[in-house]
Design a protein around this motif. Structure first.
Motif, PDB file in Angstrom:
ATOM      1  N   LEU A 109      26.886 -13.649  10.544  1.00  0.00           N
ATOM      2  CA  LEU A 109      27.231 -14.535   9.111  1.00  0.00           C
ATOM      3  C   LEU A 109      27.683 -15.804   8.766  1.00  0.00           C
ATOM      4  N   PHE A 115      21.763 -16.193  -0.412  1.00  0.00           N
ATOM      5  CA  PHE A 115      22.538 -15.000  -0.829  1.00  0.00           C
ATOM      6  C   PHE A 115      24.159 -15.024   0.503  1.00  0.00           C
ATOM      7  N   ALA A 116      24.247 -16.435   1.096  1.00  0.00           N
ATOM      8  CA  ALA A 116      25.008 -15.489   2.456  1.00  0.00           C
ATOM      9  C   ALA A 116      26.245 -14.938   1.774  1.00  0.00           C
ATOM     10  N   ILE A 118      27.174 -13.547  -1.105  1.00  0.00           N
ATOM     11  CA  ILE A 118      27.179 -12.485  -1.488  1.00  0.00           C
ATOM     12  C   ILE A 118      27.558 -11.717  -0.483  1.00  0.00           C
ATOM     13  N   THR A 119      26.400 -11.179   0.452  1.00  0.00           N
ATOM     14  CA  THR A 119      26.586 -10.775   1.879  1.00  0.00           C
ATOM     15  C   THR A 119      27.402 -11.185   2.889  1.00  0.00           C
ATOM     16  N   ARG A 120      28.225 -11.737   2.786  1.00  0.00           N
ATOM     17  CA  ARG A 120      29.390 -12.078   3.529  1.00  0.00           C
ATOM     18  C   ARG A 120      30.509 -10.720   3.103  1.00  0.00           C
ATOM     19  N   SER A 122      29.744  -8.602   1.217  1.00  0.00           N
ATOM     20  CA  SER A 122      29.595  -7.039   1.011  1.00  0.00           C
ATOM     21  C   SER A 122      29.350  -6.691   2.223  1.00  0.00           C
ATOM     22  N   VAL A 123      29.949  -7.197   2.724  1.00  0.00           N
ATOM     23  CA  VAL A 123      30.288  -6.879   4.687  1.00  0.00           C
ATOM     24  C   VAL A 123      31.723  -6.299   4.342  1.00  0.00           C
TER      25      VAL A 123
END
Lengths: 323, 365
Positions: A109, A115-116, A118-120, A122-123
């Motif tokens: 991460l 989209f870093a 958003i990914t972070r 959603s984790v």
């Protein structure tokens, strides 16, 4: 005619107000509300718990003092020993997985990609959803009949058979898939899996925060010094993230060691007590069977172990603070 | 120890071109300083030499080896970073020896090299300390020590002094120069400070907007700038730029700065500017070449006078600010000769050291 009030006689309130000018008095006054909350909600239940563990209290009876009788009985009980061993095993395996996978996820991460953010974010989802709800979802996924895992496995099994050209299709039903929560080893593995799933975000995000405090210059310097990717991780990332990692791991040990919800919802300690943890056993003895004295003794058994862990954490934090 | 060759080097990030085609030949053991304002591409160029930044186009050679696709660790270079980039969890000794340990250099060899470098840098007593326990100047030395122990073909410095206070900066500047004289190595040094560039460099490379404006020795850069940018960037206080015209004045040519001031061009220079008569140009003169009126020794020196608007005493000299046709101009005069603010003051300009710049090309004519 009324007698004139003496002008200088200070009222009780006024005297109190004056004494607030003294910083020591003011300090205690300001602390009082928090202290009250701690006494009511933490100290009192704790002392009561210790007392009850020394009695033979059963629901509805006052209970009499029996010294360490409850503890003696526990050490003679197989269920208690199983639960104690299970708790240690569960905590160790789950924490190792959470730490290793969490570090791996954090390193991933930490890279720059689309989209870093958003990914972070959603984790964090497994962490945000109330544990009871997400565990119920897992319960369904592990269900003997409706398990989505087994459904998928069966489907793949079927695929494999047709790819191999074997005409066994009418027979596919013989592959039922494992009983996730029914087999002792699988049940423990399943419980650990859910705990890892739930705890991973906390590790990943904490480690990520730790990683982001490492100046990128250090990696440039390590590049020039000749460190490969793995060596950079070993010699730069790991030592620098160690303070964060220790705090997170110790915190997680405490929470995992006392975990209750997962096991209570998924297996209730079964099959055959193979997934009982100290917390669920304490609940079962104290609330389920009404044997409050024994339940309290089980719960208190965790205290010295967790105390050692927490003392280590405090000692470590203080040492790091000095350095 | 090797030469470094940059051939048509380019770096593009998404849409922006950070480095737009650089050609540079750095010689064996030469101390080259890349200098320019922030965003001019100097650090990007250095990082491409180091291998920390990918090369979009062009070639870099160290020695006679093309190193475009060679990883940093195999380029045989060492780098000193702006923030020192010392590993906080290692002692000074471990910091300095880290690269050697990774390369599996024998232990006694490492010890020998570390104590040699510590001796050069005077940090022998600090070897067991951690970076946190060091002052800025000491960290700077350790960062250099880490580079020296590697005994690389080239040293790369990325603004190494910009985090130090003014006094220490001057001290470390001298130190770096001494170390270069002791540890004969090729050095590429990046800074935005032109004084650092002037004092340290064998050759200065002035960069602006991703290209090289001019390459030369410090003295060449000062005396014969090729562009308006270099003329304004090198030298402190900066060169004055005054709009002007070259006009026919009597028998020869003159530089007309305002309705009142026309400076006669000496005949030796006249030929050079004859083609530019009546074009709008820019007259460039450094403050130190515009002084209080002096006794002339030759015809290159021209007198004129102006009203003083501000005075800034510097001790040795006093900076005199005047206005010429709306442009603020700085002169450098002996303190005793200055007129008070608001009064007329007579100046002498040394036409030998003036430059005329074409505003269309920004190049010195």
């Amino acid at each position: 005619m009324t007698t004139p009030q003496p002008v200088n006689a200070p009222s009780l309130w006024a005297r109190f107000a004056t004494s607030l000018e003294d910083q020591r008095v003011l300090g205690y006054v300001l602390m009082a509300p928090a202290l009250l909350l701690i006494v009511i909600f933490i100290a009192y239940p704790f002392v009561l718990g210790v007392w009850m563990s020394l009695t033979d209290k059963i629901v509805g009876t006052p209970g009499t003092y029996i010294g360490l009788g409850n503890y003696e009985r526990l050490f003679a009980s197989d269920i208690f020993l199983t639960a104690a061993w299970n708790t240690v095993f569960f905590t160790t395996v789950a924490t190792v997985f959470k730490a290793v996978l969490g570090m791996w996820l954090a390193v991933l991460l930490n890279r720059r990609f689309r989209f870093a953010n958003i990914t972070r974010a959603s984790v964090l989802l497994p962490f945000i959803v109330p544990t009871v709800l997400s565990t119920l979802a897992w319960l369904w996924m592990f269900d003997a009949t409706f398990s989505v895992f087994n459904w998928t496995l069966r489907w793949m099994w079927q695929m494999e058979i047709s790819i191999l050209g074997l005409v066994l299709k009418e027979n596919w039903g013989f592959f039922r898939g494992p009983l996730w929560l029914g087999d002792p080893d699988l049940a423990m593995a399943s419980v650990i899996l859910v705990n890892v799933w739930r705890g991973l975000p906390f590790f990943a995000i904490s480690f990520l925060a730790g990683l982001q405090t490492i100046p990128p210059d250090l990696y440039d310097a390590a590049d020039i010094d000749g460190a490969s990717g793995w060596k950079k991780f070993w010699h730069v990332t790991l030592p620098l993230i160690k303070p964060v990692a220790i705090v997170v791991i110790v915190f997680s040990i405490v929470v995992t060691f006392a975990d209750f919800q997962l096991v209570y919802i998924l297996t209730r300690g079964g099959p055959n007590n193979e997934t009982h943890l100290l917390a669920t056993l304490a609940y079962q003895l104290g609330m389920g069977s009404g044997n409050i004295g024994q339940g309290a003794a089980v719960a208190l058994f965790m205290l010295p172990i967790l105390a050692v862990v927490i003392i280590f954490q405090l000692w470590y934090l203080r040492r790091e603070g000095v350095r | 120890m090797a030469q470094i060759l940059l051939k048509d080097l380019r770096k593009t990030y998404d849409q922006t071109e950070a480095v737009r085609g650089i050609n540079l030949d750095i010689e064996h053991n030469e101390f080259v300083v890349l200098v320019g304002p922030s965003g001019c591409g100097k650090t990007t160029t250095l990082r491409m030499i180091a291998g920390l930044e990918e090369i979009t186009d062009g070639v870099i050679l160290i020695g006679d080896r093309v190193i475009n696709n060679v990883p940093p660790k195999d380029r045989d270079i060492a780098m000193v970073f702006q923030n020192y980039a010392l590993y906080p969890h290692m002692t000074v000794e471990e910091n300095m020896s880290f690269g050697l340990r990774l390369r599996k250099v024998p232990r006694d060899e490492i010890g020998r090299r570390v104590s040699h470098a510590a001796g050069i840098l005077n940090i022998g007593e600090l070897l067991q300390r951690r970076p946190k326990q060091l002052s800025g100047g000491q960290r700077q030395r350790v960062a250099m020590g880490r580079a020296i122990v590697r005994n690389p073909q080239a040293f790369l410095f990325d603004e190494p002094l910009s985090n130090l206070d003014a006094k220490l900066r001057v001290q470390m500047r001298t130190e770096i120069k001494k170390i270069h004289q002791r540890v004969q190595t090729t050095v590429v040094y990046v800074t935005h400070d032109q004084v650092e560039a002037m004092t340290l460099a064998d050759r200065i490379v002035v960069m602006n907007h991703g290209i090289i404006e001019q390459v030369g020795t410090p003295q060449e850069m000062y005396e014969a700038p090729l562009t308006r940018f270099v003329a304004g960037f090198i030298g402190s206080p900066a060169m004055n730029f005054i709009p002007c015209r070259v006009v026919n004045a009597g028998s020869g040519l003159g530089v007309r700065l305002s309705d009142d001031i026309t400076l006669a061009l000496p005949d030796v220079q006249a030929d050079r500017y004859r083609g530019h008569v009546d074009r709008p140009l820019i007259f460039g003169i450094r403050p130190e070449h515009m002084t209080e009126q002096r006794q002339h020794t030759n015809a290159q020196q021209i007198d004129f006078s102006c009203t003083v608007s501000v005075l800034e005493p510097m001790g040795v000299d006093t900076m005199v600010f005047v206005e010429i046709d709306g442009t603020e101009v700085t002169a450098r005069a002996a303190p005793r000769s200055v007129s008070p603010v608001g009064a007329e003051m007579a100046f002498t300009i040394d036409m030998n050291n003036m430059h005329l710049i074409d505003p269309e090309t920004d190049r010195v004519i």
